[in-house]
Design a protein around this motif. Structure first.
Motif, short mmCIF file in Angstrom:
data_model
loop_
_atom_site.label_atom_id
_atom_site.label_comp_id
_atom_site.label_asym_id
_atom_site.label_seq_id
_atom_site.Cartn_x
_atom_site.Cartn_y
_atom_site.Cartn_z
N ALA A 7 0.84 -1.20 0.00
CA ALA A 7 0.00 0.00 0.00
C ALA A 7 0.87 1.26 0.00
O ALA A 7 0.60 2.21 -0.73
N SER A 10 2.31 1.73 -3.46
CA SER A 10 1.29 2.28 -4.36
C SER A 10 1.04 3.76 -4.09
O SER A 10 0.91 4.55 -5.03
N GLU A 11 1.00 4.13 -2.82
CA GLU A 11 0.79 5.54 -2.46
C GLU A 11 1.94 6.41 -2.94
O GLU A 11 1.73 7.52 -3.44
N ARG A 14 1.60 6.84 -6.67
CA ARG A 14 0.50 7.78 -6.96
C ARG A 14 0.93 9.22 -6.69
O ARG A 14 0.67 10.12 -7.47
N ALA A 72 3.81 -2.56 -9.76
CA ALA A 72 3.02 -1.53 -9.08
C ALA A 72 2.80 -0.33 -10.00
O ALA A 72 1.71 0.25 -10.03
N GLU A 76 -0.78 0.98 -11.37
CA GLU A 76 -1.16 2.40 -11.23
C GLU A 76 -1.54 2.99 -12.58
O GLU A 76 -2.48 3.77 -12.68
N ASP A 81 -4.55 -1.26 -8.06
CA ASP A 81 -3.52 -1.35 -7.04
C ASP A 81 -3.42 -2.80 -6.58
O ASP A 81 -4.12 -3.67 -7.10
#
Length: 114
Positions: A7, A10-11, A14, A72, A76, A81
């Motif tokens: 997570a 992924s954040e 992003r 990843a 995205e 995700d």
């Protein structure tokens, strides 16, 4: 533990999506498009396999990290995700690999004892 790390990855991806492609590898990769990102996923997968065949455990770890990172980025680029991937793995949990693969291909595996 693993979910948190994925997570966070992924954040981070992003958050850096709009960065300057001249100073950010990630922004440059996203700017080049999904085809290039997918190519990088393939390259990293092959490099992981080569390290494994050579018995290079440290190499496998490093290449697998590169593979997960590029996967990843690919997710995205498709507004997905790791949650979607983990949900799919959970859905498959407890299924025979042969049965699950057959369900996706439409070809039933041979019955036990055949």
């Amino acid at each position: 533990m693993t979910d948190d790390r994925l997570a966070r990855l992924s954040e981070t991806i992003r958050a850096r999506r709009g960065a300057d492609p001249h100073t950010s590898y990630l922004a440059r990769l996203l700017e080049r498009g999904r085809e290039r990102i997918a190519q990088k996923v393939g390259e990293e997968a092959v490099e992981t396999v080569i390290a494994a065949v050579r018995g290079d455990a440290d190499g496998v770890v490093g290449e697998a990290a590169d593979l997960v990172f590029h996967l990843a980025v690919l997710l995205e680029s498709m507004d997905l995700d790791f949650d979607a991937v983990l949900q799919e793995l959970e859905r498959r949990e407890g299924l025979s690999g042969l049965v699950e693969k057959a369900a996706r291909s439409g070809v039933l595996p041979p019955a036990q004892g055949d």
